[in-house]
Write an enzyme that holds these catalytic residues in place. Structure first.
Site, PDB file in Angstrom:
ATOM      1  N   ASP A  60     -12.161 -20.731  53.668  1.00 30.94           N
ATOM      2  CA  ASP A  60     -13.174 -21.427  54.453  1.00 30.94           C
ATOM      3  C   ASP A  60     -12.988 -21.060  55.926  1.00 30.94           C
ATOM      4  O   ASP A  60     -11.855 -21.031  56.422  1.00 30.94           O
ATOM      5  CB  ASP A  60     -13.016 -22.939  54.255  1.00 30.94           C
ATOM      6  CG  ASP A  60     -14.188 -23.741  54.777  1.00 30.94           C
ATOM      7  OD1 ASP A  60     -14.509 -23.608  55.978  1.00 30.94           O
ATOM      8  OD2 ASP A  60     -14.771 -24.501  54.003  1.00 30.94           O
ATOM      9  N   ASN A  70     -19.703 -31.290  46.883  1.00 30.56           N
ATOM     10  CA  ASN A  70     -20.703 -32.181  47.463  1.00 30.56           C
ATOM     11  C   ASN A  70     -22.102 -31.784  47.009  1.00 30.56           C
ATOM     12  O   ASN A  70     -22.430 -30.602  46.971  1.00 30.56           O
ATOM     13  CB  ASN A  70     -20.636 -32.114  48.987  1.00 30.56           C
ATOM     14  CG  ASN A  70     -19.247 -32.377  49.519  1.00 30.56           C
ATOM     15  OD1 ASN A  70     -18.534 -33.238  49.022  1.00 30.56           O
ATOM     16  ND2 ASN A  70     -18.836 -31.630  50.528  1.00 30.56           N
ATOM     17  N   GLN A 118     -23.053 -32.243  51.705  1.00 27.95           N
ATOM     18  CA  GLN A 118     -23.389 -30.842  51.438  1.00 27.95           C
ATOM     19  C   GLN A 118     -24.128 -30.263  52.639  1.00 27.95           C
ATOM     20  O   GLN A 118     -25.139 -30.810  53.085  1.00 27.95           O
ATOM     21  CB  GLN A 118     -24.253 -30.703  50.179  1.00 27.95           C
ATOM     22  CG  GLN A 118     -24.539 -29.268  49.809  1.00 27.95           C
ATOM     23  CD  GLN A 118     -25.354 -29.126  48.526  1.00 27.95           C
ATOM     24  OE1 GLN A 118     -25.928 -30.093  48.017  1.00 27.95           O
ATOM     25  NE2 GLN A 118     -25.405 -27.915  48.012  1.00 27.95           N
ATOM     26  N   HIS A 144     -20.862 -24.875  45.630  1.00 30.67           N
ATOM     27  CA  HIS A 144     -19.533 -24.361  45.942  1.00 30.67           C
ATOM     28  C   HIS A 144     -18.522 -25.478  45.725  1.00 30.67           C
ATOM     29  O   HIS A 144     -18.838 -26.656  45.850  1.00 30.67           O
ATOM     30  CB  HIS A 144     -19.440 -23.782  47.357  1.00 30.67           C
ATOM     31  CG  HIS A 144     -19.863 -24.707  48.441  1.00 30.67           C
ATOM     32  ND1 HIS A 144     -21.188 -25.049  48.680  1.00 30.67           N
ATOM     33  CD2 HIS A 144     -19.144 -25.377  49.372  1.00 30.67           C
ATOM     34  CE1 HIS A 144     -21.245 -25.873  49.717  1.00 30.67           C
ATOM     35  NE2 HIS A 144     -20.024 -26.097  50.143  1.00 30.67           N
ATOM     36  N   HIS A 188     -14.767 -26.782  46.810  1.00 29.18           N
ATOM     37  CA  HIS A 188     -13.675 -26.683  47.778  1.00 29.18           C
ATOM     38  C   HIS A 188     -12.347 -26.859  47.048  1.00 29.18           C
ATOM     39  O   HIS A 188     -12.192 -27.770  46.235  1.00 29.18           O
ATOM     40  CB  HIS A 188     -13.769 -27.801  48.827  1.00 29.18           C
ATOM     41  CG  HIS A 188     -14.963 -27.712  49.702  1.00 29.18           C
ATOM     42  ND1 HIS A 188     -14.902 -27.201  50.981  1.00 29.18           N
ATOM     43  CD2 HIS A 188     -16.250 -28.080  49.512  1.00 29.18           C
ATOM     44  CE1 HIS A 188     -16.104 -27.266  51.537  1.00 29.18           C
ATOM     45  NE2 HIS A 188     -16.942 -27.797  50.657  1.00 29.18           N
TER      46      HIS A 188
END
Length: 138
Positions: free
Chosen positions: A32, A88, A95, A101, A103
């Site tokens: 990230d 999310n 989100q 996606h 995490h």
């Protein structure tokens, strides 16, 4: 399907450079760019789905298996003290990019992050009303 206007589609499919940790035919795992902690990574499917509700079931299952693999690697290599998986859906849930996606967030004692939920104290009657709302009067 890939979307030309989706930054995560572009990253997942190698059109935009990233710090890739893992790649296969279905997924790319990247660090990230705004990590919550050291090693914070994103699992990105190469095929576009806005969120969990649009994600094919087999892709959802494969994403969780990959999350487990990445978590084990991070646990061993980064010597983290814990690990969060976070996903999310919708702005109310946090989100910010409309591409599913997942995490993978290594956690360290005193890392300054607070991802704890504020737990309510509903009565048994309130819980039963919600249960009925979700599944009916089964």
């Amino acid at each position: 399907m890939k979307r030309d206007d989706c930054i995560f589609c572009k990253i997942a499919n190698g059109q935009v450079p990233s710090k890739t940790l893992y790649e296969d035919a279905r997924f790319r795992v990247i660090l990230d760019l705004g990590p919550a902690t050291k090693g914070h990574a994103l699992i990105l499917p190469k095929e576009h789905a806005d969120n969990l509700f649009e994600l094919p079931d087999d892709t959802a299952g494969a994403a969780m298996q990959l999350a487990k693999k990445m978590a084990k690697t991070m646990w061993e290599k980064l010597h983290c003290d814990g690990l969060n998986l976070m996903q999310n859906n919708g702005a109310a849930a946090g989100q910010t990019v409309e591409h599913f996606h997942l995490h993978v967030i290594p956690r360290y004692l005193n890392d300054g992050q607070d991802l704890e939920l504020v737990h309510g104290e509903p009565s048994q009657e309130e819980l039963e009303a919600v249960r009925k709302e979700i599944v009916g009067s089964v």
